[in-house]
Design a protein around this motif. Structure first.
Motif, PDB file in Angstrom:
ATOM      1  N   GLU A 199      -8.143  -2.696  -3.429  1.00 55.06           N
ATOM      2  CA  GLU A 199      -8.687  -3.570  -4.483  1.00 55.06           C
ATOM      3  C   GLU A 199      -7.556  -4.372  -5.124  1.00 55.06           C
ATOM      4  O   GLU A 199      -7.721  -5.567  -5.417  1.00 55.06           O
ATOM      5  N   ASP A 200      -6.397  -3.739  -5.337  1.00 58.81           N
ATOM      6  CA  ASP A 200      -5.236  -4.449  -5.895  1.00 58.81           C
ATOM      7  C   ASP A 200      -4.811  -5.586  -4.970  1.00 58.81           C
ATOM      8  O   ASP A 200      -4.519  -6.701  -5.423  1.00 58.81           O
ATOM      9  N   LEU A 201      -4.764  -5.290  -3.669  1.00 58.58           N
ATOM     10  CA  LEU A 201      -4.350  -6.308  -2.703  1.00 58.58           C
ATOM     11  C   LEU A 201      -5.342  -7.461  -2.678  1.00 58.58           C
ATOM     12  O   LEU A 201      -4.945  -8.632  -2.609  1.00 58.58           O
ATOM     13  N   PHE A 202      -6.635  -7.135  -2.729  1.00 62.64           N
ATOM     14  CA  PHE A 202      -7.663  -8.180  -2.743  1.00 62.64           C
ATOM     15  C   PHE A 202      -7.481  -9.075  -3.966  1.00 62.64           C
ATOM     16  O   PHE A 202      -7.585 -10.304  -3.883  1.00 62.64           O
ATOM     17  N   GLY A 215       1.889  -8.547  -6.324  1.00 61.45           N
ATOM     18  CA  GLY A 215       1.780  -7.132  -5.960  1.00 61.45           C
ATOM     19  C   GLY A 215       3.043  -6.358  -6.293  1.00 61.45           C
ATOM     20  O   GLY A 215       2.980  -5.230  -6.815  1.00 61.45           O
ATOM     21  N   LEU A 216       4.199  -6.956  -6.016  1.00 57.40           N
ATOM     22  CA  LEU A 216       5.471  -6.279  -6.308  1.00 57.40           C
ATOM     23  C   LEU A 216       5.660  -6.093  -7.816  1.00 57.40           C
ATOM     24  O   LEU A 216       6.130  -5.044  -8.271  1.00 57.40           O
ATOM     25  N   VAL A 217       5.293  -7.106  -8.593  1.00 59.24           N
ATOM     26  CA  VAL A 217       5.409  -7.001 -10.058  1.00 59.24           C
ATOM     27  C   VAL A 217       4.461  -5.921 -10.584  1.00 59.24           C
ATOM     28  O   VAL A 217       4.815  -5.142 -11.476  1.00 59.24           O
ATOM     29  N   GLN A 218       3.263  -5.850 -10.010  1.00 61.97           N
ATOM     30  CA  GLN A 218       2.307  -4.807 -10.423  1.00 61.97           C
ATOM     31  C   GLN A 218       2.858  -3.421 -10.114  1.00 61.97           C
ATOM     32  O   GLN A 218       2.741  -2.495 -10.929  1.00 61.97           O
ATOM     33  N   TRP A 219       3.475  -3.259  -8.931  1.00 60.75           N
ATOM     34  CA  TRP A 219       4.090  -1.972  -8.580  1.00 60.75           C
ATOM     35  C   TRP A 219       5.175  -1.607  -9.581  1.00 60.75           C
ATOM     36  O   TRP A 219       5.233  -0.473 -10.071  1.00 60.75           O
ATOM     37  N   ARG A 220       6.029  -2.574  -9.915  1.00 61.78           N
ATOM     38  CA  ARG A 220       7.121  -2.291 -10.846  1.00 61.78           C
ATOM     39  C   ARG A 220       6.594  -1.925 -12.230  1.00 61.78           C
ATOM     40  O   ARG A 220       7.084  -0.997 -12.874  1.00 61.78           O
ATOM     41  N   ARG A 221       5.545  -2.633 -12.669  1.00 63.73           N
ATOM     42  CA  ARG A 221       4.976  -2.376 -13.997  1.00 63.73           C
ATOM     43  C   ARG A 221       4.329  -0.999 -14.060  1.00 63.73           C
ATOM     44  O   ARG A 221       4.488  -0.247 -15.029  1.00 63.73           O
ATOM     45  N   SER A 222       3.587  -0.642 -13.003  1.00 61.29           N
ATOM     46  CA  SER A 222       2.876   0.641 -13.031  1.00 61.29           C
ATOM     47  C   SER A 222       3.816   1.823 -12.853  1.00 61.29           C
ATOM     48  O   SER A 222       3.562   2.912 -13.373  1.00 61.29           O
ATOM     49  N   MET A 238       0.837  -1.208   0.000  1.00 58.75           N
ATOM     50  CA  MET A 238       0.000   0.000   0.000  1.00 58.75           C
ATOM     51  C   MET A 238       0.869   1.254   0.000  1.00 58.75           C
ATOM     52  O   MET A 238       0.554   2.243  -0.668  1.00 58.75           O
ATOM     53  N   ASP A 239       1.981   1.204   0.733  1.00 55.07           N
ATOM     54  CA  ASP A 239       2.910   2.332   0.738  1.00 55.07           C
ATOM     55  C   ASP A 239       3.512   2.547  -0.652  1.00 55.07           C
ATOM     56  O   ASP A 239       3.821   3.672  -1.038  1.00 55.07           O
TER      57      ASP A 239
END
Length: 200
Positions: free
Chosen positions: A144-147, A164-171, A137-138
């Motif tokens: 919703e992403d976490l869910f 979640g980490l891959v999504q953060w890196r992609r975004s 979240m930080d």
């Protein structure tokens, strides 16, 4: 956890995972001593074999604070030969001196500016405990992403964290740097040496 204790657990990882049955007494004791949370216990018990349950515990212990190693030794009441082996090795190996504080953990600037690889993110995902949701979240993920991460990987915390980490890196693209990741880990109580370890 002291770097010396962390190194000892890493050195004996295969031995420990072949000797210990962690769910009977070890995990309940560590939960009782507030080294493990209820989420950690569920994560460990969800593993499909005794060996994998022990390995998951060994992944979690290094990030559970300065009391974790001492409590782990005390939990080995039924495995005295294992405790004796660890203590003997601890006494005979050269000490590295006092462990690093957060301020002592310094990574080269080029490393801090890198976007972490799949391998780094996977290793980090296996080291995070119950802090993973607040870290993500930080980093900018929504509830919703976490869910979605949890529902896509209902049987694997590692898979949910990695997603979640891959999504953060992609975004984030090029702004998703090691430095940004380290800042989020520190703000959520994870010692920066955890990230340093997975980068090695």
């Amino acid at each position: 956890m002291d770097p010396e204790h962390r190194a000892l657990l890493r050195t004996h990882r295969l031995y420990l995972s072949g000797q210990l049955l962690v769910t009977d007494t070890i995990v309940p004791f560590l939960f009782q001593e507030h080294v493990l949370t209820e989420a950690h216990v569920e994560d460990i018990e969800a593993q499909p074999s005794d060996t994998l349950r022990c390995r998951r515990l060994l992944d979690l212990l290094p990030v559970r604070g300065p009391r974790a190693f001492g409590c782990f030794l005390r939990s080995l009441e039924d495995f005295g030969w294992v405790r004796d082996k660890l203590l003997l090795d601890l006494q005979t190996r050269p000490g590295p001196g006092p462990g690093p504080s957060a301020a002592d953990v310094q990574l080269p600037d080029p490393v801090l500016q890198e976007v972490p690889s799949d391998r780094v993110l996977s290793r980090l995902a296996s080291r995070l405990g119950s802090e993973w949701e607040s870290v993500l979240m930080d980093l900018g993920l929504s509830t919703e992403d976490l869910f979605r991460c949890r529902s896509d990987h209902p049987l694997s915390t590692h898979g949910a964290v990695l997603a979640g980490l891959v999504q953060w890196r992609r975004s984030g693209g090029k702004t998703s740097t090691v430095q940004r990741l380290m800042r989020s880990l520190e703000e959520n109580g994870v010692h920066p040496s955890v990230l340093q370890d997975v980068l090695l």
